[in-house]
Design a protein around this motif. Sequence first.
Motif, PDB file in Angstrom:
ATOM      1  N   ALA A   1      35.879  38.854  43.618  1.00 47.51           N
ATOM      2  CA  ALA A   1      37.343  38.885  43.740  1.00 47.51           C
ATOM      3  C   ALA A   1      37.956  37.625  43.151  1.00 47.51           C
ATOM      4  O   ALA A   1      38.983  37.675  42.456  1.00 47.51           O
ATOM      5  N   PHE A   2      37.328  36.461  43.411  1.00 47.93           N
ATOM      6  CA  PHE A   2      37.874  35.214  42.871  1.00 47.93           C
ATOM      7  C   PHE A   2      37.759  35.162  41.355  1.00 47.93           C
ATOM      8  O   PHE A   2      38.705  34.777  40.658  1.00 47.93           O
TER       9      PHE A   2
ATOM     10  N   THR B   1      40.402  37.207  39.843  1.00 47.13           N
ATOM     11  CA  THR B   1      41.713  36.567  40.008  1.00 47.13           C
ATOM     12  C   THR B   1      41.896  35.419  39.026  1.00 47.13           C
ATOM     13  O   THR B   1      42.976  35.239  38.449  1.00 47.13           O
TER      14      THR B   1
ATOM     15  N   TYR C   1      46.134  29.911  43.677  1.00 48.93           N
ATOM     16  CA  TYR C   1      45.915  31.361  43.600  1.00 48.93           C
ATOM     17  C   TYR C   1      46.593  32.037  44.780  1.00 48.93           C
ATOM     18  O   TYR C   1      45.936  32.584  45.675  1.00 48.93           O
TER      19      TYR C   1
ATOM     20  N   PHE D   1      45.637  35.102  47.475  1.00 50.76           N
ATOM     21  CA  PHE D   1      44.203  35.376  47.560  1.00 50.76           C
ATOM     22  C   PHE D   1      43.767  35.320  49.017  1.00 50.76           C
ATOM     23  O   PHE D   1      44.022  34.350  49.725  1.00 50.76           O
TER      24      PHE D   1
END
Length: 321
Positions: free
Chosen positions: A168-169, A172, A241, A244
């Motif tokens: 996911a990071f 992103t 971010y 997140f």
Amino acid sequence: MKAINKIMGAVLALGALAAATPALAEYPERPVRVVVTTVPGPLDAFARVVVKQVSEKLKQPFIVDNRAGAGGNVGADIVAKAPADGYTILFALDTTLTVNPSLYDKMPFDVNKDLAIISVPVTYSQMLAVGPNVKANSLADLVQLAKTQKMSYASGGNGSPSHLTMAAFLATAGLDMTHVPYKGTGASVVDVMGGQVDSVFAVVSGIWPQAKAGKLKPLAVSGNVRSPSAPDVPTVAELGYPGFNASFAYVIAAPANTPKEILQLLTREVQAAMASKEVQDLDHQADYSPTGLSPEASATWIRDMRKRWSEVITKAKISAN
């Protein structure tokens, strides 16, 4: 006539109450099986301390039965197909219900229909760390390194929380790293400390003691709030971010169609257990955040996370294989 109708209505109501009361009044009249979907470890420890409180209150044994396999599908399927009488309940990682439907080609049970959610009692974050020899002292440093050279990250296995959080990071941040899956998070953390792999997302309780000993460098936590155990480590969202949030949870459930009165009783007893000093001490030690969610809100949380992780899994092309 109105008086007669009122009397008849009262009689019918009492009859319905009498019909429902015995099932609740007698429950539990024998031991309750508690299926835990992992081998002994964090979830198992949490389940045991919670059901100890419930067992003492209801004066019946709640017997833990560890049934690991297929990312929790084995244990969850046992509960999904058990008699809906309150004598089989489930303690699972939320990923069994939120991630597995997208990870596995076929599920052995219907995540929407076969289980009645009692609670999502706690959530927990992952902490991002790098080995001591990695030239990154911040998340920004790591991102810059990943843009200029090949980097690797470890995980507890395909589709594990550590894998999903990093996937996911990376999506992103628009980055790419080589994934090195392990059979369990513990081994993955050891190899990051030893320099075989550059980075890892893992539970805070698995990272923070090593970070304090200087064996790892902590960079960020994945949840939307900082860790109570490591309040000086910022969240990913704070570090550029926004929005997140990769949080995970435990789930307590029973077979679908379990009598409403039994589900309500179990919900009350789980809530009481969560308020006990023994469970609160474990939550603090393990860095769990109690949610206070109702069964309905817990079910909504699961549906929302299922949608979120489906998007991550599809984009990152993650599979159980």
